[in-house]
Design an enzyme around this catalytic site. Structure first.
Site, mmCIF file in Angstrom:
data_model
loop_
_atom_site.group_PDB
_atom_site.id
_atom_site.type_symbol
_atom_site.label_atom_id
_atom_site.label_comp_id
_atom_site.label_asym_id
_atom_site.label_seq_id
_atom_site.Cartn_x
_atom_site.Cartn_y
_atom_site.Cartn_z
ATOM 1 N N LYS A 118 0.694 -1.074 -0.158
ATOM 2 C CA LYS A 118 -0.093 -0.064 0.038
ATOM 3 C C LYS A 118 0.955 1.085 0.029
ATOM 4 O O LYS A 118 2.083 1.376 0.330
ATOM 5 C CB LYS A 118 -1.062 -0.054 1.311
ATOM 6 C CG LYS A 118 -0.230 -0.080 2.596
ATOM 7 C CD LYS A 118 -1.089 -0.413 3.883
ATOM 8 C CE LYS A 118 -0.420 -0.484 5.000
ATOM 9 N NZ LYS A 118 -1.131 -0.861 6.175
ATOM 10 N N TYR A 170 16.889 30.270 10.197
ATOM 11 C CA TYR A 170 15.476 30.791 10.689
ATOM 12 C C TYR A 170 15.725 31.048 12.185
ATOM 13 O O TYR A 170 16.146 29.985 12.914
ATOM 14 C CB TYR A 170 14.510 30.202 10.331
ATOM 15 C CG TYR A 170 14.124 30.446 8.722
ATOM 16 C CD1 TYR A 170 13.926 31.626 8.262
ATOM 17 C CD2 TYR A 170 14.120 29.261 8.016
ATOM 18 C CE1 TYR A 170 13.634 31.834 6.861
ATOM 19 C CE2 TYR A 170 13.557 29.429 6.708
ATOM 20 C CZ TYR A 170 13.351 30.883 6.237
ATOM 21 O OH TYR A 170 12.856 30.804 4.540
HETATM 22 C C1 LIG Z 1 -0.340 -1.954 6.736
HETATM 23 C C2 LIG Z 1 -1.078 -3.256 7.147
HETATM 24 C C3 LIG Z 1 -0.410 -4.611 7.217
HETATM 25 C C4 LIG Z 1 1.287 -4.628 7.008
HETATM 26 O O1 LIG Z 1 1.730 -4.038 8.293
HETATM 27 P P1 LIG Z 1 3.081 -3.835 8.497
HETATM 28 O O2 LIG Z 1 3.252 -3.559 10.104
HETATM 29 O O3 LIG Z 1 3.800 -2.945 7.719
HETATM 30 O O4 LIG Z 1 3.990 -5.424 8.478
HETATM 31 C C5 LIG Z 1 -1.139 -5.790 7.021
HETATM 32 N N1 LIG Z 1 -2.245 -5.638 7.272
HETATM 33 C C6 LIG Z 1 -3.163 -4.592 7.228
HETATM 34 C C7 LIG Z 1 -4.638 -4.798 7.642
HETATM 35 C C8 LIG Z 1 -2.638 -3.306 7.346
HETATM 36 O O5 LIG Z 1 -3.201 -2.284 7.198
#
Ligand SMILES: *Cc1c(COP(=O)(O)O)cnc(C)c1O
Length: 345
Positions: free
Chosen positions: A33, A242
């Site tokens: 994702k 800054y």
């Molecule tokens: C993001 C996510 C994962 C992966 O999680 P990690 O901690 O990055 O391994 C797996 N399952 C779901 C539902 C997620 O939202």
């Protein structure tokens, strides 16, 4: 070239996938994702497919379409947000497998795409996505007749192995999936490390592919080098940046490097973080600007480096996360669009 340069090590990512896969008898998927946690969906999903991954997960159907374009037909692409209104065409045209989260989504899917594969997401206590036990009990029979491709849930506290929530969610998931002959999945990276009780049929690592916490044994996959635009000498009493927040206590050399908070290097990093030249740490001097960071390179003597290293052998995404009061995940997904990128394989 004045932008920072991000190098993404595809071999490290593939090796991390393989070592996670070797920890479990379950099928190891890959969570890709948010453009593979900000690092680039096309090269990374292809490297993972070459390593052997056959199931991929994204947050939204649009991301699933990008994964399908990169991989072509074959691999399963699951969508955590399920079947949202307006997504039917994307789901069908890209052969996506929505993880249905609610009664509404189940009805939408069965009405609009009765032939399309789907999975189910159950809530085991995180109260974020998925059907509650009572909803599931009511829908279970009709849904099972449609042959779901997978049933999944997600752990809220898997990065804390001793947290009572892990066992609680495990119990709840077992109760809700008992006796089913359908692939079940509970664990992301943290759950894989909790041991085989948590693995079921499919595991879903994401962050572990980049060798970040909680998979600290993994190989870091990202290097970030920032070009030095200019160096200058400052005298005791002169200020940098800054707000005049940094004052030279002795004669000092300051390098101005190209990158700033617009590139995901949060202002909160400035007080504790350094950049590196080889094995020498050079502290940040003053505030981080939008496009620039001033670095105290006095320790380098007369050396004039072309670039300084922000992410590399001495400092990884979790170190930046600690310095900014956040987590490696947020550092990775914030890395900006301005960096030039190369993929090592
Ligand atoms: C993001 C996510 C994962 C992966 O999680 P990690 O901690 O990055 O391994 C797996 N399952 C779901 C539902 C997620 O939202």
């Amino acid at each position: 070239m004045s932008t920072g340069h991000l190098t993404i090590d595809l071999n490290a990512i593939a090796e991390n996938w393989r070592t996670l896969d070797a920890m479990t008898a379950a099928d190891t998927a890959a969570v890709v994702k948010a453009d593979c946690y900000g690092l680039g969906v096309e090269p990374i999903t292809r490297a993972l497919a070459r390593a052997g991954a056959r199931r991929f997960f994204v947050a939204a159907a649009e991301e699933g379409a990008a994964v399908r374009a990169a991989l072509g037909p074959g691999p399963m692409i699951g969508v955590f947000s399920g079947h949202m209104a307006g997504d039917s065409t994307l789901i069908r045209n890209n052969d996506l497998t929505p993880m249905l989260n609610s009664v509404d989504q189940v009805l939408r899917h069965f009405e609009s795409l009765p032939q399309q594969s789907f999975g189910l997401q159950l809530d085991t206590g995180m109260n974020r996505l998925g059907m509650e036990p009572a909803e599931w009990a009511a829908l279970r029979e009709p849904v099972l007749q449609q042959m779901p491709a997978m049933i999944m849930s997600h752990l809220a506290c898997a990065d804390e192995p001793d947290h009572f929530m892990n066992a609680k969610q495990l119990r709840s998931f077992r109760e809700m999936t008992e006796g089913l002959d359908i692939p079940c999945s509970l664990s992301a990276t943290g759950g894989i490390l909790l041991g085989s009780d948590y693995h079921f049929d499919v595991v879903r690592p994401g962050i572990g592919l980049y060798g970040a916490r909680p998979y600290e044994a993994g190989r870091p996959a990202v290097t970030l080098e920032l070009p030095v635009i200019q160096t200058r000498e400052v005298q005791p009493g002169e200020t940098v940046g800054y707000g005049n927040t940094w004052t030279a206590q002795r004669p000092a050399r300051i390098a101005t490097v190209s990158a700033g908070y617009a590139d995901g290097l949060f202002r909160a990093l400035a007080s504790t973080l350094g950049l590196w030249h080889g094995d020498t740490r050079c502290p940040i001097a003053g505030r981080i600007s939008m496009d620039l960071i001033s670095v105290d390179i006095t320790a380098l003597g007369d050396e004039a480096p072309d670039y300084l290293t922000m992410l590399g052998a001495h400092q990884g995404v979790d170190d930046l996360g600690d310095a900014a009061g956040t987590i490696g995940y947020e550092i990775l997904t914030s890395l900006g669009a301005r960096y030039s990128r190369s993929y090592q394989s």
